[in-house]
Design a protein around this motif. Structure first.
Motif, short mmCIF file in Angstrom:
data_model
loop_
_atom_site.label_atom_id
_atom_site.label_comp_id
_atom_site.label_asym_id
_atom_site.label_seq_id
_atom_site.Cartn_x
_atom_site.Cartn_y
_atom_site.Cartn_z
N LYS A 177 0.85 -1.19 0.00
CA LYS A 177 0.00 0.00 0.00
C LYS A 177 0.89 1.24 0.00
N LYS A 178 0.31 2.34 -0.46
CA LYS A 178 1.04 3.60 -0.58
C LYS A 178 1.69 4.02 0.74
N GLU A 179 0.97 3.91 1.83
CA GLU A 179 1.48 4.36 3.13
C GLU A 179 2.70 3.53 3.55
N LEU A 208 5.72 4.51 1.38
CA LEU A 208 6.31 5.78 1.85
C LEU A 208 7.16 5.54 3.09
N SER A 209 6.68 4.69 3.98
CA SER A 209 7.44 4.35 5.19
C SER A 209 8.73 3.63 4.84
#
Length: 199
Positions: free
Chosen positions: A4-6, A9-10
């Motif tokens: 997932k995008k989140e 990013l992490s």
């Protein structure tokens, strides 16, 4: 499969802590460009495009590397079960689908060389491969840029190589491909791209 995008990013934030540098801002801009273009292409998922763009250079988490970042990224993504992101880690450096067409130093083992060569030889590029290759050339650490500026920048840093012109021509081919899909100039989809001319 891809994260997932989140989570992506992490992962990039953690990678930046391991190996700080402009490559992470470049990766964010590649992700933005890929998402913006994918939004206008039937059959493409803008979140997948964003995540693949964000993680295309994740192999740089291990430190300064040339061709090695490709296989490091592939191996890391595969260890997470992200086979679709892993594929992009490996294909993004090869507009010309030939390991010897890469302009980077071959800082890899013979076994890694053979793996990359065989992987490319047994693969047909899909639209995500083509899109991230294109967006890798449309984005630098400062934002979006026209292809000519990016090509000159890399040539100034690395010099002219036997496959340089073929790589440029193939990237223009992908630009034309996505312009036909979107029905407009790719540059029209990238906000403030004209700023790259004045930087």
């Amino acid at each position: 499969m891809y994260p997932k995008k989140e989570l992506a990013l992490s992962e990039l934030e953690a990678a930046e802590d391991m190996n700080p540098g402009p490559w992470t801002d470049h990766s964010k801009n590649v992700a933005k460009a890929a998402s913006l273009i994918a939004e206008h292409c039937e059959g493409l998922d803008s979140e997948k495009a964003f995540v693949c763009g964000l993680l295309h250079d994740i192999g740089r988490r291990t430190g300064i590397a040339s061709v090695r970042h490709i296989i490091d990224g592939y191996n890391y993504a595969m260890s997470k079960g992200w086979d679709e992101a892993a594929r992009i880690c490996l294909t993004h450096s090869f507009p010309v689908k030939d390991i010897d067409a890469d302009i980077g130093k071959k800082d890899i083992t013979d076994r890694q060389y053979d793996f990359i060569r065989d992987y490319l030889n047994n693969l047909e590029y899909d639209d995500y491969d083509k899109l991230i290759i294109l967006c890798d050339a449309l984005a630098d650490a400062n934002g979006f840029c026209i292809l000519e500026k990016r090509f000159i920048d890399t040539t100034r840093r690395y010099g002219i190589y036997p496959f340089s012109i073929e790589r440029w021509n193939k990237t223009y081919e992908y630009k034309d491909y996505f312009e036909k899909m979107t029905g407009r100039s790719i540059y029209m989809l990238l906000p403030d791209i004209e700023k790259c001319i004045y930087l």
